[in-house]
Scaffold this active site. Structure first.
Site, mmCIF file in Angstrom:
data_model
loop_
_atom_site.group_PDB
_atom_site.id
_atom_site.type_symbol
_atom_site.label_atom_id
_atom_site.label_comp_id
_atom_site.label_asym_id
_atom_site.label_seq_id
_atom_site.Cartn_x
_atom_site.Cartn_y
_atom_site.Cartn_z
ATOM 1 N N GLU A 22 43.935 50.490 37.356
ATOM 2 C CA GLU A 22 42.812 49.718 36.802
ATOM 3 C C GLU A 22 41.506 50.493 36.945
ATOM 4 O O GLU A 22 40.674 50.522 36.034
ATOM 5 C CB GLU A 22 42.672 48.368 37.504
ATOM 6 C CG GLU A 22 43.809 47.410 37.253
ATOM 7 C CD GLU A 22 43.607 46.103 37.973
ATOM 8 O OE1 GLU A 22 43.258 45.123 37.298
ATOM 9 O OE2 GLU A 22 43.778 46.068 39.220
ATOM 10 N N GLU A 74 35.371 38.664 42.143
ATOM 11 C CA GLU A 74 34.394 37.931 42.956
ATOM 12 C C GLU A 74 33.182 38.812 43.271
ATOM 13 O O GLU A 74 32.030 38.358 43.190
ATOM 14 C CB GLU A 74 35.040 37.436 44.256
ATOM 15 C CG GLU A 74 36.050 36.324 44.072
ATOM 16 C CD GLU A 74 37.468 36.795 43.711
ATOM 17 O OE1 GLU A 74 38.382 35.946 43.725
ATOM 18 O OE2 GLU A 74 37.678 37.990 43.401
ATOM 19 N N LYS A 99 38.681 38.312 32.746
ATOM 20 C CA LYS A 99 39.481 39.532 32.832
ATOM 21 C C LYS A 99 40.764 39.288 32.023
ATOM 22 O O LYS A 99 41.837 39.025 32.570
ATOM 23 C CB LYS A 99 39.787 39.857 34.302
ATOM 24 C CG LYS A 99 40.426 41.209 34.521
ATOM 25 C CD LYS A 99 40.581 41.496 36.019
ATOM 26 C CE LYS A 99 41.256 42.824 36.257
ATOM 27 N NZ LYS A 99 41.420 43.111 37.689
#
Length: 124
Positions: A22, A74, A99
């Site tokens: 990612e 977060e 996302k």
């Protein structure tokens, strides 16, 4: 009195996530903002200087998403809320981080986190 300004669907490309791929490959994040502010001064003056310049804010939010990777949405949401609260006229900010390409091994349409942050010292 607090009014609400919403800016929805800010598309950004970031390298956030727990997994190494990612961070390496990146992915699309979509940001929704709602800001609490008094729009009466701007309505009376019809002057951009009396309100939040949402064009500039969007560019700042996009830059915040595209900089230093974090593991969690977060952390990213908090970073964005901090950017929104830099303008002293913003009493509170509600930030949703979407996302949609999260690495989940089943069919889903979105992962979204919404946080609300108030300017320090505000209790209402």
């Amino acid at each position: 009195m607090t009014d609400e300004l919403a800016i929805l669907g800010i598309e950004c490309y970031g390298h956030h996530g727990v997994f190494e791929f990612e961070k390496r490959e990146g992915q699309t994040f979509v940001i929704d903002l709602a800001l609490g502010l008094d729009t009466a001064p701007a309505a009376a003056s019809d002057d951009l200087r009396d309100t939040v310049d949402y064009g500039s804010l969007v560019l700042s939010v996009k830059a915040a998403v595209e900089k230093d990777p974090v593991d969690l949405i977060e952390s990213l949401a908090q970073r964005i809320a901090d950017v929104c609260l830099l303008d002293a006229r913003v009493e509170w900010a509600r930030v949703t981080v979407h996302k949609p390409d999260a690495p989940i091994e089943t069919t889903f349409s979105d992962v979204a986190l919404t946080i609300t942050r108030k300017r320090e010292g505000r209790s209402d």
